[in-house]
Design a protein around this motif. Structure first.
Motif, PDB file in Angstrom:
ATOM      1  N   VAL A   1       0.836  -1.183   0.000  1.00 31.13           N
ATOM      2  CA  VAL A   1       0.000   0.000   0.000  1.00 31.13           C
ATOM      3  C   VAL A   1       0.870   1.232   0.000  1.00 31.13           C
ATOM      4  N   GLY A   2       0.227   2.378  -0.147  1.00 32.89           N
ATOM      5  CA  GLY A   2       0.970   3.611  -0.112  1.00 32.89           C
ATOM      6  C   GLY A   2       0.973   4.185   1.294  1.00 32.89           C
ATOM      7  N   LEU A   3       0.271   5.294   1.478  1.00 34.20           N
ATOM      8  CA  LEU A   3       0.205   5.972   2.770  1.00 34.20           C
ATOM      9  C   LEU A   3      -1.235   5.967   3.263  1.00 34.20           C
ATOM     10  N   THR A   4      -1.393   6.179   4.582  1.00 35.33           N
ATOM     11  CA  THR A   4      -2.706   6.104   5.226  1.00 35.33           C
ATOM     12  C   THR A   4      -3.039   7.428   5.887  1.00 35.33           C
ATOM     13  N   VAL A   5      -4.288   7.878   5.727  1.00 37.45           N
ATOM     14  CA  VAL A   5      -4.753   9.066   6.438  1.00 37.45           C
ATOM     15  C   VAL A   5      -4.725   8.767   7.935  1.00 37.45           C
ATOM     16  N   ASP A   6      -3.956   9.587   8.680  1.00 38.64           N
ATOM     17  CA  ASP A   6      -3.692   9.296  10.089  1.00 38.64           C
ATOM     18  C   ASP A   6      -4.161  10.450  10.968  1.00 38.64           C
ATOM     19  N   VAL A   7      -5.419  10.829  10.814  1.00 36.74           N
ATOM     20  CA  VAL A   7      -6.003  11.873  11.657  1.00 36.74           C
ATOM     21  C   VAL A   7      -7.478  11.518  11.855  1.00 36.74           C
ATOM     22  N   ALA A   8      -7.930  11.502  13.106  1.00 31.45           N
ATOM     23  CA  ALA A   8      -9.248  10.964  13.451  1.00 31.45           C
ATOM     24  C   ALA A   8     -10.385  11.691  12.737  1.00 31.45           C
ATOM     25  N   GLU A   9     -10.266  13.014  12.607  1.00 29.96           N
ATOM     26  CA  GLU A   9     -11.357  13.784  12.002  1.00 29.96           C
ATOM     27  C   GLU A   9     -11.361  13.753  10.481  1.00 29.96           C
ATOM     28  N   GLY A  10     -10.405  13.051   9.882  1.00 31.30           N
ATOM     29  CA  GLY A  10     -10.344  12.964   8.431  1.00 31.30           C
ATOM     30  C   GLY A  10      -9.448  14.049   7.845  1.00 31.30           C
ATOM     31  N   LEU A  11      -9.216  13.965   6.554  1.00 29.69           N
ATOM     32  CA  LEU A  11      -8.272  14.862   5.867  1.00 29.69           C
ATOM     33  C   LEU A  11      -8.897  15.368   4.579  1.00 29.69           C
ATOM     34  N   ASN A  12      -8.826  16.680   4.372  1.00 24.69           N
ATOM     35  CA  ASN A  12      -9.384  17.269   3.156  1.00 24.69           C
ATOM     36  C   ASN A  12      -8.543  16.915   1.930  1.00 24.69           C
ATOM     37  N   LEU A  13      -9.215  16.430   0.904  1.00 25.44           N
ATOM     38  CA  LEU A  13      -8.602  16.224  -0.410  1.00 25.44           C
ATOM     39  C   LEU A  13      -8.931  17.456  -1.240  1.00 25.44           C
ATOM     40  N   ARG A  14      -7.897  18.158  -1.704  1.00 25.28           N
ATOM     41  CA  ARG A  14      -8.091  19.437  -2.380  1.00 25.28           C
ATOM     42  C   ARG A  14      -7.698  19.367  -3.855  1.00 25.28           C
ATOM     43  N   THR A  15      -8.121  20.375  -4.612  1.00 30.46           N
ATOM     44  CA  THR A  15      -7.828  20.413  -6.046  1.00 30.46           C
ATOM     45  C   THR A  15      -6.401  20.849  -6.340  1.00 30.46           C
ATOM     46  N   GLY A  16      -5.691  21.408  -5.355  1.00 31.95           N
ATOM     47  CA  GLY A  16      -4.335  21.874  -5.563  1.00 31.95           C
ATOM     48  C   GLY A  16      -3.545  21.864  -4.277  1.00 31.95           C
ATOM     49  N   PRO A  17      -2.245  22.193  -4.357  1.00 30.39           N
ATOM     50  CA  PRO A  17      -1.347  22.099  -3.206  1.00 30.39           C
ATOM     51  C   PRO A  17      -1.401  23.312  -2.277  1.00 30.39           C
ATOM     52  N   GLY A  18      -2.485  23.426  -1.482  1.00 27.18           N
ATOM     53  CA  GLY A  18      -2.597  24.532  -0.547  1.00 27.18           C
ATOM     54  C   GLY A  18      -4.006  24.653  -0.013  1.00 27.18           C
ATOM     55  N   THR A  19      -4.146  25.331   1.110  1.00 23.55           N
ATOM     56  CA  THR A  19      -5.465  25.454   1.742  1.00 23.55           C
ATOM     57  C   THR A  19      -6.384  26.416   0.997  1.00 23.55           C
ATOM     58  N   THR A  20      -5.853  27.170   0.050  1.00 22.72           N
ATOM     59  CA  THR A  20      -6.708  28.074  -0.726  1.00 22.72           C
ATOM     60  C   THR A  20      -7.453  27.350  -1.847  1.00 22.72           C
ATOM     61  N   PHE A  21      -7.049  26.095  -2.126  1.00 21.74           N
ATOM     62  CA  PHE A  21      -7.713  25.336  -3.179  1.00 21.74           C
ATOM     63  C   PHE A  21      -8.988  24.679  -2.639  1.00 21.74           C
ATOM     64  N   PRO A  22     -10.037  24.560  -3.479  1.00 21.68           N
ATOM     65  CA  PRO A  22     -11.306  23.966  -3.029  1.00 21.68           C
ATOM     66  C   PRO A  22     -11.141  22.527  -2.553  1.00 21.68           C
ATOM     67  N   VAL A  23     -11.994  22.137  -1.618  1.00 24.40           N
ATOM     68  CA  VAL A  23     -12.008  20.777  -1.087  1.00 24.40           C
ATOM     69  C   VAL A  23     -12.853  19.891  -1.996  1.00 24.40           C
ATOM     70  N   LEU A  24     -12.270  18.772  -2.414  1.00 26.77           N
ATOM     71  CA  LEU A  24     -13.000  17.797  -3.223  1.00 26.77           C
ATOM     72  C   LEU A  24     -13.870  16.898  -2.353  1.00 26.77           C
ATOM     73  N   ARG A  25     -13.303  16.451  -1.228  1.00 24.31           N
ATOM     74  CA  ARG A  25     -14.016  15.570  -0.304  1.00 24.31           C
ATOM     75  C   ARG A  25     -13.197  15.418   0.957  1.00 24.31           C
ATOM     76  N   LEU A  26     -13.820  14.873   2.000  1.00 21.71           N
ATOM     77  CA  LEU A  26     -13.121  14.554   3.240  1.00 21.71           C
ATOM     78  C   LEU A  26     -12.760  13.074   3.212  1.00 21.71           C
ATOM     79  N   LEU A  27     -11.462  12.791   3.352  1.00 20.44           N
ATOM     80  CA  LEU A  27     -11.001  11.413   3.382  1.00 20.44           C
ATOM     81  C   LEU A  27     -11.038  10.909   4.821  1.00 20.44           C
ATOM     82  N   PRO A  28     -11.796   9.859   5.114  1.00 20.86           N
ATOM     83  CA  PRO A  28     -11.866   9.352   6.488  1.00 20.86           C
ATOM     84  C   PRO A  28     -10.520   8.801   6.949  1.00 20.86           C
ATOM     85  N   ALA A  29     -10.331   8.750   8.256  1.00 21.22           N
ATOM     86  CA  ALA A  29      -9.133   8.136   8.824  1.00 21.22           C
ATOM     87  C   ALA A  29      -9.011   6.709   8.300  1.00 21.22           C
ATOM     88  N   GLY A  30      -7.784   6.330   7.936  1.00 15.32           N
ATOM     89  CA  GLY A  30      -7.539   4.986   7.418  1.00 15.32           C
ATOM     90  C   GLY A  30      -7.596   4.875   5.915  1.00 15.32           C
TER      91      GLY A  30
END
Length: 278
Positions: free
Chosen positions: A213-242
């Motif tokens: 496997v590659g890497l795993t989302v390691d934060v309980a509240e989930g991780l934002n998947l964005r359209t670009g490399p930065g917090t100014t880019f829109p969120v595509l979805r929330l990736l659940p932990a794991g």
């Protein structure tokens, strides 16, 4: 086989790789070095290209490394020196990528043409099993249809990935680009026969093959998947932990990733911050 870097020179299995130094360099290359630029040579062998980088007839081109089809490597420019491989180029708001990148050339004929029912290089060498595809930026011959391209042998591809992983670790390379990315419209290397997405995943995912496997989302509240490399880019979805992701490129602390589904297959791409992955 094991590669290492000592004093800005590449070593293989404890010995320096073949060195054919090019006189065409441009001063100090900054470290960290942001980019690794991949090219094909349009040529017969790594040695013929390395010798061209030494030639007085050469108008001034060079590269740090040339990798042959059998995986052998020649170093032409030290990694702390600018090599003249990118030409007129722009990327991420920067111009003149020679001053921001390490350049690797892969021995490869590039685009082919049909002659007598066979796909041939510009020098007439027949390529028995070409990769048939259209270039993403348009074919160099102007035709809007799939054409032949010389494939990259697996050993050449794997050696390039191993060296690229070492360059990321040693020089802080953040992103891998093709010459056809940074000089779109007038350069066609590495072309459609080079699987850039897979290459980036091998390098930044730290694996030498597709297993695991590659890497795993390691934060309980989930991780934002964005359209670009930065917090100014829109969120595509929330990736659940794991959630499993496979890195394909890097921009600083941000990773471009493929999100893997339950079957381990890519289902979506986007950008995440690497602090929240393990």
């Amino acid at each position: 086989m094991a590669f290492a870097i000592s004093a800005n020179q590449l070593r293989r299995d404890g010995k320096p790789v073949t060195s054919l130094p090019s006189p065409y360099t441009g001063g100090a290359l900054p470290s960290p070095t942001r980019f690794l630029a991949m090219h094909f040579t349009y040529g017969a062998s790594a040695r013929s290209s390395a010798e061209w980088f030494q030639s007085k007839d050469n108008p001034g081109s060079s590269a740090h490394l040339v990798i042959d089809r059998d995986g052998s490597v020649i170093q032409c420019v030290r990694f702390d020196k600018v090599a003249w491989h990118a030409g007129k180029s722009t990327w991420r708001g920067l111009s003149g990528l020679n001053h921001h990148s390490i350049g690797i050339e892969l021995a490869n004929w590039g685009p082919l043409h049909l002659a007598g029912g066979e796909w041939k290089s510009h020098t007439g060498v027949t390529i028995a099993h070409p990769h048939i595809a259209k270039h993403k930026n348009g074919n160099p011959n102007g035709e809007n249809c799939p054409i032949g391209w010389e494939p990259y042998p697996p050993v050449q591809f794997q050696v390039a990935a191993e060296i690229a992983r070492l360059l990321v670790k040693t020089y802080g390379v953040e992103e891998i680009v093709g010459h056809d990315d940074i000089s779109a419209g007038w350069k066609w290397d590495t072309g459609p026969a080079f699987d850039m997405a897979h290459f980036r995943s091998l390098v930044f995912g730290g694996r030498a093959d597709n297993d695991g496997v590659g890497l795993t989302v390691d934060v309980a509240e989930g991780l934002n998947l964005r359209t670009g490399p930065g917090t100014t880019f829109p969120v595509l979805r929330l990736l659940p932990a794991g959630t499993l992701v496979e890195p394909i490129e890097r921009d600083g602390r941000w990773l471009g990733v493929s999100v893997l589904n339950a079957q381990g297959q890519p289902s979506q791409t986007g950008w995440v911050h690497d602090h929240y992955l393990s």
